[in-house]
Design a protein around this motif. Structure first.
Motif, PDB file in Angstrom:
ATOM      1  N   ARG A  15     -39.711 -22.457 -11.720  1.00  0.00           N
ATOM      2  CA  ARG A  15     -40.664 -21.565 -12.386  1.00  0.00           C
ATOM      3  C   ARG A  15     -41.959 -21.447 -11.578  1.00  0.00           C
ATOM      4  O   ARG A  15     -42.513 -20.352 -11.455  1.00  0.00           O
ATOM      5  N   ILE A  16     -42.424 -22.557 -11.025  1.00  0.00           N
ATOM      6  CA  ILE A  16     -43.652 -22.504 -10.239  1.00  0.00           C
ATOM      7  C   ILE A  16     -43.442 -21.711  -8.962  1.00  0.00           C
ATOM      8  O   ILE A  16     -44.288 -20.902  -8.560  1.00  0.00           O
ATOM      9  N   LEU A  17     -42.293 -21.893  -8.314  1.00  0.00           N
ATOM     10  CA  LEU A  17     -42.014 -21.141  -7.091  1.00  0.00           C
ATOM     11  C   LEU A  17     -41.925 -19.647  -7.391  1.00  0.00           C
ATOM     12  O   LEU A  17     -42.399 -18.814  -6.607  1.00  0.00           O
ATOM     13  N   VAL A  18     -41.349 -19.293  -8.522  1.00  0.00           N
ATOM     14  CA  VAL A  18     -41.281 -17.884  -8.925  1.00  0.00           C
ATOM     15  C   VAL A  18     -42.678 -17.333  -9.159  1.00  0.00           C
ATOM     16  O   VAL A  18     -43.006 -16.213  -8.738  1.00  0.00           O
ATOM     17  N   ARG A  63     -54.392 -19.747  -1.151  1.00  0.00           N
ATOM     18  CA  ARG A  63     -53.577 -18.667  -0.596  1.00  0.00           C
ATOM     19  C   ARG A  63     -52.273 -19.276  -0.072  1.00  0.00           C
ATOM     20  O   ARG A  63     -52.275 -20.092   0.864  1.00  0.00           O
ATOM     21  N   TYR A  64     -51.176 -18.873  -0.716  1.00  0.00           N
ATOM     22  CA  TYR A  64     -49.867 -19.424  -0.380  1.00  0.00           C
ATOM     23  C   TYR A  64     -48.846 -18.294  -0.282  1.00  0.00           C
ATOM     24  O   TYR A  64     -48.990 -17.234  -0.892  1.00  0.00           O
ATOM     25  N   ARG A  65     -47.777 -18.560   0.486  1.00  0.00           N
ATOM     26  CA  ARG A  65     -46.657 -17.629   0.569  1.00  0.00           C
ATOM     27  C   ARG A  65     -45.351 -18.418   0.516  1.00  0.00           C
ATOM     28  O   ARG A  65     -45.265 -19.523   1.068  1.00  0.00           O
ATOM     29  N   VAL A  66     -44.344 -17.820  -0.116  1.00  0.00           N
ATOM     30  CA  VAL A  66     -43.022 -18.436  -0.144  1.00  0.00           C
ATOM     31  C   VAL A  66     -42.344 -18.165   1.193  1.00  0.00           C
ATOM     32  O   VAL A  66     -42.317 -17.028   1.674  1.00  0.00           O
ATOM     33  N   THR A  67     -41.815 -19.193   1.807  1.00  0.00           N
ATOM     34  CA  THR A  67     -41.149 -19.060   3.112  1.00  0.00           C
ATOM     35  C   THR A  67     -39.721 -18.540   2.930  1.00  0.00           C
ATOM     36  O   THR A  67     -39.212 -18.425   1.808  1.00  0.00           O
ATOM     37  N   ASN A  68     -39.073 -18.258   4.050  1.00  0.00           N
ATOM     38  CA  ASN A  68     -37.671 -17.830   3.990  1.00  0.00           C
ATOM     39  C   ASN A  68     -36.799 -18.904   3.356  1.00  0.00           C
ATOM     40  O   ASN A  68     -35.862 -18.599   2.618  1.00  0.00           O
ATOM     41  N   GLU A  69     -37.117 -20.179   3.649  1.00  0.00           N
ATOM     42  CA  GLU A  69     -36.368 -21.279   3.044  1.00  0.00           C
ATOM     43  C   GLU A  69     -36.580 -21.303   1.528  1.00  0.00           C
ATOM     44  O   GLU A  69     -35.647 -21.572   0.756  1.00  0.00           O
ATOM     45  N   GLY A  70     -37.813 -21.006   1.116  1.00  0.00           N
ATOM     46  CA  GLY A  70     -38.091 -20.957  -0.319  1.00  0.00           C
ATOM     47  C   GLY A  70     -37.358 -19.829  -1.004  1.00  0.00           C
ATOM     48  O   GLY A  70     -36.837 -19.980  -2.118  1.00  0.00           O
ATOM     49  N   VAL A  71     -37.307 -18.667  -0.341  1.00  0.00           N
ATOM     50  CA  VAL A  71     -36.579 -17.530  -0.903  1.00  0.00           C
ATOM     51  C   VAL A  71     -35.094 -17.859  -1.040  1.00  0.00           C
ATOM     52  O   VAL A  71     -34.461 -17.550  -2.055  1.00  0.00           O
TER      53      VAL A  71
END
Length: 265
Positions: A15-18, A63-71
């Motif tokens: 949920r947090i990553l989303v 300021r954060y971004r989800v990485t390709n691994e996170g996706v």
């Protein structure tokens, strides 16, 4: 497999990553905390873990971004949730789903019944004489509606066919150009009659036939044929294309008849 539904901590991470993916790059930890239902300190700890594991990249303060691994992890976690949802809807809820059927004979609640489609409607008969069975959830006399659930097997059903009969437009004579005997014969061959266009309605009324529907004829014909009914659709030429498109989309067998002959599909 991602154990999203087996582990509360993993579910919270999801949920947090989303939330980060939805809000990036400007991420408010307090807003995420309110949305997820944990403390801001807990969100901060989760984000730190996600950064350490390479699922989230920190660009600057807040300021954060989800990485390709996170996706990729989100996709795998979402697939696990989807499979569980499919299990609930298809295996669990499907097993307790209740429908109504017409009793062919007296039926007692809790009795095993055989299912069939007759005249386009679901029928239930006492005993296990067919390929599809269910359990009656209500009592019912012959001809009454009864509840059925716990469906098993497949209902044997021969799909119906559709005849689309072109009625001339009014500028070409309309209903007055229709051969009444041929129209009557076509009506007698089917279980259900639909009409599209004023000329078609008038032509049917001239032989004392009230069409079952005068709108959405293609959709109704498709649904009826799928339930084993043979259908006649009287339609003006401008409506024929729309009707046959719907029949083809539903993979329903049909033929178009006019003064030049019959086109099978």
């Amino acid at each position: 497999m991602v154990d999203v539904l087996d582990n509360k901590r993993v579910a919270t991470r999801l949920r947090i990553l989303v939330e980060i993916a939805e809000r990036q790059p400007a991420v408010s930890q307090s807003e995420i905390a309110d949305e997820v239902g944990v403390t801001s300190q807990a969100v901060s700890e989760y984000i730190r873990e996600l950064v350490d594991e390479g699922f989230v990249e920190k660009e600057a303060r807040s300021r954060y971004r989800v990485t390709n691994e996170g996706v990729d992890w989100l996709f795998r976690a979402s697939e696990a949730v989807r499979r569980f949802a499919d299990h609930v809807t298809e295996d669990v809820l499907g097993a307790v789903d209740e429908d109504a059927a017409i009793a062919t004979d007296a039926i007692v609640e809790g009795e095993t019944v055989s299912l069939s489609i007759r005249d386009g409607h679901l029928h239930a008969s006492p005993g296990e004489s067919g390929g599809a069975t269910a359990i009656a959830t209500t009592d019912g006399a012959a001809g009454s509606d009864v509840g059925v659930t716990g469906f098993e097997g497949v209902i044997e059903l021969d799909p119906g066919t559709v005849e689309v009969l072109q009625i001339p437009p009014v500028r070409a004579g309309g209903s007055t150009a229709v051969d009444s005997d041929s129209l009557s014969s076509a009506v007698e061959r089917v279980d259900l009659v639909a009409a599209s266009g004023v000329e078609s309605v008038v032509a049917l009324e001239s032989i004392d036939v009230d069409p079952a529907v005068t709108v959405a004829a293609g959709a109704v014909a498709s649904a009826a044929a799928e339930r084993g009914l043979d259908v006649l659709v009287a339609a003006t030429p401008d409506a024929v294309g729309r009707i046959t498109d719907e029949l083809r989309d539903s993979d329903v067998s049909y033929e178009v008849s006019d003064a030049q002959g019959t086109e099978n599909r």
